[in-house]
Design a protein around this motif. Structure first.
Motif, PDB file in Angstrom:
ATOM      1  N   PHE A  36      19.132  52.723  57.789  1.00 34.50           N
ATOM      2  CA  PHE A  36      18.605  52.123  59.019  1.00 34.50           C
ATOM      3  C   PHE A  36      18.035  53.229  59.892  1.00 34.50           C
ATOM      4  CE2 PHE A  36      18.958  50.989  63.472  1.00 34.50           C
ATOM      5  CZ  PHE A  36      18.593  49.652  63.529  1.00 34.50           C
ATOM      6  N   ALA A  37      16.940  52.920  60.599  1.00 28.46           N
ATOM      7  CA  ALA A  37      16.377  53.854  61.574  1.00 28.46           C
ATOM      8  C   ALA A  37      15.663  53.060  62.649  1.00 28.46           C
ATOM      9  CB  ALA A  37      15.410  54.829  60.916  1.00 28.46           C
ATOM     10  N   ILE A  38      15.660  53.579  63.864  1.00 27.84           N
ATOM     11  CA  ILE A  38      14.914  52.975  64.965  1.00 27.84           C
ATOM     12  C   ILE A  38      14.384  54.090  65.843  1.00 27.84           C
ATOM     13  CG2 ILE A  38      17.027  52.671  66.339  1.00 27.84           C
ATOM     14  CD1 ILE A  38      15.702  50.220  67.645  1.00 27.84           C
ATOM     15  N   GLY A  39      13.200  53.895  66.381  1.00 28.06           N
ATOM     16  CA  GLY A  39      12.617  54.879  67.275  1.00 28.06           C
ATOM     17  C   GLY A  39      11.282  54.394  67.787  1.00 28.06           C
ATOM     18  N   THR A  40      10.613  55.234  68.561  1.00 24.79           N
ATOM     19  CA  THR A  40       9.268  54.918  69.026  1.00 24.79           C
ATOM     20  C   THR A  40       8.270  55.236  67.918  1.00 24.79           C
ATOM     21  OG1 THR A  40       8.861  57.129  69.899  1.00 24.79           O
ATOM     22  CG2 THR A  40       9.965  55.541  71.364  1.00 24.79           C
ATOM     23  N   HIS A  59      12.387  46.872  54.955  1.00 18.01           N
ATOM     24  CA  HIS A  59      11.955  45.981  56.029  1.00 18.01           C
ATOM     25  C   HIS A  59      11.491  46.799  57.227  1.00 18.01           C
ATOM     26  CE1 HIS A  59      13.788  42.323  54.232  1.00 18.01           C
ATOM     27  NE2 HIS A  59      14.717  43.161  53.805  1.00 18.01           N
ATOM     28  N   GLU A  60      10.500  46.272  57.929  1.00 21.11           N
ATOM     29  CA  GLU A  60      10.053  46.891  59.170  1.00 21.11           C
ATOM     30  C   GLU A  60       9.902  45.808  60.240  1.00 21.11           C
ATOM     31  OE1 GLU A  60       6.430  49.629  61.055  1.00 21.11           O
ATOM     32  OE2 GLU A  60       6.549  49.298  58.889  1.00 21.11           O
ATOM     33  N   ILE A  61      10.494  46.050  61.398  1.00 18.91           N
ATOM     34  CA  ILE A  61      10.303  45.196  62.569  1.00 18.91           C
ATOM     35  C   ILE A  61       9.662  46.057  63.638  1.00 18.91           C
ATOM     36  CG2 ILE A  61      11.388  43.739  64.315  1.00 18.91           C
ATOM     37  CD1 ILE A  61      13.710  43.302  62.407  1.00 18.91           C
ATOM     38  N   VAL A  62       8.568  45.573  64.207  1.00 21.28           N
ATOM     39  CA  VAL A  62       7.854  46.322  65.232  1.00 21.28           C
ATOM     40  C   VAL A  62       7.871  45.521  66.533  1.00 21.28           C
ATOM     41  CG1 VAL A  62       5.705  47.457  65.877  1.00 21.28           C
ATOM     42  CG2 VAL A  62       6.351  47.324  63.469  1.00 21.28           C
ATOM     43  N   GLU A 103       2.228  51.312  71.939  1.00 23.63           N
ATOM     44  CA  GLU A 103       3.555  51.649  72.435  1.00 23.63           C
ATOM     45  C   GLU A 103       4.564  50.623  71.945  1.00 23.63           C
ATOM     46  OE1 GLU A 103       3.385  51.786  76.656  1.00 23.63           O
ATOM     47  OE2 GLU A 103       2.151  53.599  76.724  1.00 23.63           O
ATOM     48  N   GLY A 104       5.809  51.063  71.805  1.00 25.32           N
ATOM     49  CA  GLY A 104       6.859  50.147  71.395  1.00 25.32           C
ATOM     50  C   GLY A 104       7.887  50.823  70.520  1.00 25.32           C
ATOM     51  N   SER A 105       8.645  50.002  69.797  1.00 28.23           N
ATOM     52  CA  SER A 105       9.728  50.484  68.948  1.00 28.23           C
ATOM     53  C   SER A 105       9.532  50.006  67.520  1.00 28.23           C
ATOM     54  CB  SER A 105      11.083  49.975  69.466  1.00 28.23           C
ATOM     55  OG  SER A 105      11.339  50.459  70.769  1.00 28.23           O
ATOM     56  N   VAL A 106       9.982  50.824  66.585  1.00 29.94           N
ATOM     57  CA  VAL A 106       9.913  50.520  65.163  1.00 29.94           C
ATOM     58  C   VAL A 106      11.330  50.537  64.604  1.00 29.94           C
ATOM     59  CG1 VAL A 106       8.934  51.192  62.938  1.00 29.94           C
ATOM     60  CG2 VAL A 106       7.646  51.614  65.048  1.00 29.94           C
ATOM     61  N   ILE A 107      11.693  49.475  63.879  1.00 29.58           N
ATOM     62  CA  ILE A 107      13.022  49.359  63.275  1.00 29.58           C
ATOM     63  C   ILE A 107      12.842  49.277  61.770  1.00 29.58           C
ATOM     64  CG2 ILE A 107      15.164  48.016  63.191  1.00 29.58           C
ATOM     65  CD1 ILE A 107      14.304  46.762  65.885  1.00 29.58           C
ATOM     66  N   LEU A 108      13.489  50.179  61.038  1.00 26.09           N
ATOM     67  CA  LEU A 108      13.368  50.252  59.585  1.00 26.09           C
ATOM     68  C   LEU A 108      14.754  50.113  58.958  1.00 26.09           C
ATOM     69  CD1 LEU A 108      11.179  53.496  59.455  1.00 26.09           C
ATOM     70  CD2 LEU A 108      10.355  51.147  59.636  1.00 26.09           C
ATOM     71  N   PHE A 109      14.850  49.328  57.888  1.00 28.89           N
ATOM     72  CA  PHE A 109      16.134  49.199  57.203  1.00 28.89           C
ATOM     73  C   PHE A 109      15.899  48.589  55.827  1.00 28.89           C
ATOM     74  CE2 PHE A 109      15.245  45.574  59.843  1.00 28.89           C
ATOM     75  CZ  PHE A 109      15.517  44.468  59.054  1.00 28.89           C
ATOM     76  N   THR A 110      16.838  48.824  54.935  1.00 30.14           N
ATOM     77  CA  THR A 110      16.766  48.268  53.589  1.00 30.14           C
ATOM     78  C   THR A 110      17.663  47.037  53.483  1.00 30.14           C
ATOM     79  OG1 THR A 110      18.629  49.522  52.703  1.00 30.14           O
ATOM     80  CG2 THR A 110      16.478  50.623  52.712  1.00 30.14           C
ATOM     81  N   ASP A 111      17.560  46.337  52.354  1.00 30.68           N
ATOM     82  CA  ASP A 111      18.431  45.182  52.120  1.00 30.68           C
ATOM     83  C   ASP A 111      19.899  45.577  52.184  1.00 30.68           C
ATOM     84  OD1 ASP A 111      16.587  43.137  51.906  1.00 30.68           O
ATOM     85  OD2 ASP A 111      16.368  43.314  49.737  1.00 30.68           O
ATOM     86  N   ASP A 112      20.217  46.806  51.809  1.00 27.16           N
ATOM     87  CA  ASP A 112      21.614  47.240  51.822  1.00 27.16           C
ATOM     88  C   ASP A 112      22.215  47.219  53.225  1.00 27.16           C
ATOM     89  OD1 ASP A 112      21.914  47.601  49.125  1.00 27.16           O
ATOM     90  OD2 ASP A 112      21.412  49.727  49.162  1.00 27.16           O
TER      91      ASP A 112
END
Length: 323
Positions: A36-40, A59-62, A103-112
């Motif tokens: 998992f990772a989150i940042g600008t 997965h990516e959520i922006v 501008e905003g935030s990016v959230i990255l994570f795998t199915d795990d």
């Protein structure tokens, strides 16, 4: 722990103009690192705003809070009208187009990362088919608070933060799925005969509960093709074209994910778990699990999901070429 790269030995360097679709993944040491990772956009790195078509294995959520231009997902262009929430599922092709002031935030994570809430996998893929949500009033405020809480927990890394991150992400997914259809700039329905539609149905099938049954559709590519009423060759071509991975690879990934969930979240024996994920021979299951994860089922369970102290992924910039 560092950022993401193309799959080792697969694809290309991650830049356009080379053979194959650029494919990026989270570079997560196994088995006990936090996927998992989150940042600008700045802290995650230049790949978070790539202007060339590419896909991920994660997965990516922006959460877009500023900027103009467009975001293209699977050939559908969405105009930025902040605040927006964007969901990109593994395998989807996307890029940013003529963007300024992003501008905003990016959230990255795998199915795990979804071991506590496995149903979120299917919800996220459903959101990926709508991809772009416009946020208004209360939904905008709640989303901003949730993303800020996720970022704060991730940066602080306090005791128990993994569980808090999973809970907050679950709330974000559930609330996004509740947003009415008119708030989504969704692409028109895709005809069933299109390869992308077959691939989407296959990915949805991977989230069905029949994984552990002896006659379940996830036992083999042949069984999946039969369930979807297509030939094996057509299914393989469609899935490869849409996700960059073969049906067999995705089936193995799904079985490993379910095995991990059962190892960490139940008291079932390794023999029982092997049977649940479709392996009649526990010894063969152990070999399969070690080959796919780098750890035996017992070692993975004893690790208990603990993570390395340096849990933060610094960026998803292109990695150096392997020596």
């Amino acid at each position: 722990m560092r950022g993401t790269t193309v799959l080792p030995g697969e694809g290309n360097s991650g830049l356009p103009g080379e053979e194959g679709m650029p494919t990026h993944r989270l570079e997560v040491p196994m088995p006990n690192a936090l996927p998992f990772a989150i940042g600008t956009f700045d802290t995650i790195g230049p790949m978070s705003r790539a202007s060339f078509p590419h896909r991920h294995t994660f997965h990516e959520i922006v959460h877009v809070t500023g900027g103009t231009g467009g975001h293209v997902v699977d050939l559908t262009r969405f105009a930025l009208s902040p605040p927006n929430l964007c969901f990109i599922a593994p395998g989807q092709v996307h890029h940013w187009e003529n963007v300024t002031g992003l501008e905003g935030s990016v959230i990255l994570f795998t199915d795990d990362f979804l071991l506590d809430h496995p149903a979120d996998r299917q919800a996220l893929r459903g959101l990926g088919r709508h991809s772009w949500l416009e946020l208004h009033d209360e939904a905008a405020d709640r989303t901003a608070r949730l993303v800020a809480d996720l970022d704060g927990e991730y940066r602080a890394g306090a005791e128990g933060f993994q569980s808090v991150l999973r809970a907050l992400l679950h709330v974000l997914v559930v609330r996004a799925a509740r947003l009415p259809a008119h708030q989504s700039a969704a692409a028109p329905p895709t005809p069933r005969t299109r390869p992308g539609s077959v691939a989407a149905e296959f990915v949805t099938l991977l989230g069905t509960p029949e994984l552990g049954t002896q006659e379940g559709p996830l036992r083999s590519v042949r069984a999946c093709a039969r369930h979807l009423s297509v030939s094996e060759s057509y299914l393989s071509e469609a899935v490869k074209a849409s996700t960059g991975r073969t049906p067999g690879e995705l089936i193995r990934q799904t079985r490993v994910h379910e095995a991990k969930r059962l190892l960490l979240r139940t008291e079932l024996s390794v023999r029982q778990i092997a049977d649940r994920v479709g392996f009649g021979d526990p010894a063969y299951f152990c070999r399969f699990f070690r080959r796919e994860t780098g750890a035996s089922p017992g070692d993975f369970r004893r690790g208990g999901g603990d993570i390395h102290h340096d849990h933060r992924l610094e960026s998803i910039a292109r990695a150096q070429s392997p020596a």
